[in-house]
Design an enzyme around this catalytic site. Structure first.
Site, PDB file in Angstrom:
ATOM      1  N   PHE A   1      -2.500  16.032   4.433  1.00 17.51           N
ATOM      2  CA  PHE A   1      -2.686  15.221   3.418  1.00 17.51           C
ATOM      3  C   PHE A   1      -1.360  15.491   2.334  1.00 17.51           C
ATOM      4  O   PHE A   1      -1.079  16.377   1.973  1.00 17.51           O
ATOM      5  CB  PHE A   1      -3.766  15.895   2.422  1.00 17.51           C
ATOM      6  CG  PHE A   1      -4.403  14.971   1.358  1.00 17.51           C
ATOM      7  CD1 PHE A   1      -5.284  14.094   1.494  1.00 17.51           C
ATOM      8  CD2 PHE A   1      -3.762  15.434   0.081  1.00 17.51           C
ATOM      9  CE1 PHE A   1      -5.480  13.229   0.503  1.00 17.51           C
ATOM     10  CE2 PHE A   1      -4.283  14.569  -1.070  1.00 17.51           C
ATOM     11  CZ  PHE A   1      -5.341  13.579  -0.746  1.00 17.51           C
TER      12      PHE A   1
ATOM     13  N   ASP B   1      -4.563   5.065   6.145  1.00 18.19           N
ATOM     14  CA  ASP B   1      -5.146   6.256   6.889  1.00 18.19           C
ATOM     15  C   ASP B   1      -6.187   5.675   7.865  1.00 18.19           C
ATOM     16  O   ASP B   1      -5.679   5.417   9.074  1.00 18.19           O
ATOM     17  CB  ASP B   1      -5.646   7.143   5.855  1.00 18.19           C
ATOM     18  CG  ASP B   1      -6.319   8.544   6.059  1.00 18.19           C
ATOM     19  OD1 ASP B   1      -5.566   8.896   7.209  1.00 18.19           O
ATOM     20  OD2 ASP B   1      -7.061   9.012   5.504  1.00 18.19           O
TER      21      ASP B   1
ATOM     22  N   GLU C   1       0.938  -1.204  -0.029  1.00 18.89           N
ATOM     23  CA  GLU C   1      -0.172   0.066   0.142  1.00 18.89           C
ATOM     24  C   GLU C   1       0.862   1.295   0.020  1.00 18.89           C
ATOM     25  O   GLU C   1       2.076   1.167   0.472  1.00 18.89           O
ATOM     26  CB  GLU C   1      -0.717  -0.090   1.115  1.00 18.89           C
ATOM     27  CG  GLU C   1      -2.248  -0.480   1.227  1.00 18.89           C
ATOM     28  CD  GLU C   1      -3.257   0.636   0.474  1.00 18.89           C
ATOM     29  OE1 GLU C   1      -2.656   1.390  -0.265  1.00 18.89           O
ATOM     30  OE2 GLU C   1      -4.278   0.322   0.592  1.00 18.89           O
ATOM     31  N   ASP C   2       0.348   2.509  -0.611  1.00 12.30           N
ATOM     32  CA  ASP C   2       1.134   3.711  -0.441  1.00 12.30           C
ATOM     33  C   ASP C   2       0.955   4.235   1.096  1.00 12.30           C
ATOM     34  O   ASP C   2       1.893   4.774   1.565  1.00 12.30           O
ATOM     35  CB  ASP C   2       0.559   4.523  -1.427  1.00 12.30           C
ATOM     36  CG  ASP C   2      -0.894   4.710  -1.619  1.00 12.30           C
ATOM     37  OD1 ASP C   2      -1.668   4.170  -0.834  1.00 12.30           O
ATOM     38  OD2 ASP C   2      -1.430   5.458  -2.405  1.00 12.30           O
TER      39      ASP C   2
ATOM     40  N   ARG D   1       1.304  12.516  -8.972  1.00 10.56           N
ATOM     41  CA  ARG D   1       1.933  11.041  -8.581  1.00 10.56           C
ATOM     42  C   ARG D   1       3.267  11.077  -8.800  1.00 10.56           C
ATOM     43  O   ARG D   1       3.976  10.183  -8.396  1.00 10.56           O
ATOM     44  CB  ARG D   1       0.994  10.071  -9.227  1.00 10.56           C
ATOM     45  CG  ARG D   1      -0.280   9.808  -8.907  1.00 10.56           C
ATOM     46  CD  ARG D   1      -0.744   8.551  -9.365  1.00 10.56           C
ATOM     47  NE  ARG D   1      -2.367   8.377  -9.565  1.00 10.56           N
ATOM     48  CZ  ARG D   1      -3.049   7.871  -8.383  1.00 10.56           C
ATOM     49  NH1 ARG D   1      -2.488   7.477  -7.592  1.00 10.56           N
ATOM     50  NH2 ARG D   1      -4.383   7.853  -8.630  1.00 10.56           N
TER      51      ARG D   1
END
Ligand code: IMP
Length: 172
Positions: free
Chosen positions: A149, A100, A96-97, A162
């Site tokens: 964020f 959260d 996963e990036d 990205r």
């Protein structure tokens, strides 16, 4: 105009990924592993992680999209691209990036567990532990970050940013 501030510089990301790969190599001790990258955010991290690992790996992707727009997760996830292979009896690492709220990961883990892998672990580049709604076990974490964020190194805001080399905080 939104502003970008570097949170984790590219070089620091690479150094951390080398260490994560070394840890995974020790854990898997030469046993082959399926890395399953969660599209799109994880693709750059997965490319660097896989190349840093000495463990024999196969690279697969799963595509999901969260319902709803905005910068927070609703936890409602739609599978846009399922696995192309069976992972039954294999060692699997979900890549996963960012974790959260944990809702997306909890959903994905359930989905992969149904395919009966021998073992299932999670590697994430970033973790925002303060935002967790669902408790999820993450085995390999690159960086814990504050509740900001972030974009870059695969992560987007409405599909932009990205391709940035650094992880940056996006401020409106
Ligand atoms: P969760 O379900 O709340 O854990 O959300 C996980 C997903 O939300 C990630 O895979 C990202 O796609 C997205 N996300 C969460 N935080 C950020 C962020 O700071 N920047 C970009 N995307 C994020």
């Amino acid at each position: 105009m939104p502003s970008l501030e570097i949170l984790i510089p590219a070089q620091q990301i690479q150094t951390r990924i080398e260490a994560m790969a070394a840890e995974m190599d020790r854990d898997y001790a030469g046993e082959p592993v399926y890395l399953i990258g969660v599209l799109k955010g994880a693709f750059i991290f997965m490319a660097d992680l896989a190349r840093a690992m000495k463990t024999p790996t196969r690279l697969e992707f799963i595509g999901i999209s969260s319902y709803g727009a905005g910068t927070t997760s609703s936890g409602e996830v739609r599978v846009t691209k399922d696995l192309d292979v069976t992972v039954e009896g294999r060692h699997v690492v979900l890549v996963e990036d960012i974790v959260d709220t944990g809702l997306t990961l909890a959903y994905l883990m359930k989905l992969v567990e149904q395919r009966k892998p021998a073992t299932l672990r999670v590697a994430t580049l970033l973790d925002k532990p303060s935002r967790r709604v669902r408790p999820v076990k993450v085995n390999y974490t690159g960086f814990q970050i504050p509740d900001k964020f972030v974009v870059g190194y695969g992560l987007d805001y409405a599909e932009d940013y990205r391709n940035l080399r650094d992880v940056c905080v996006l401020e409106e």
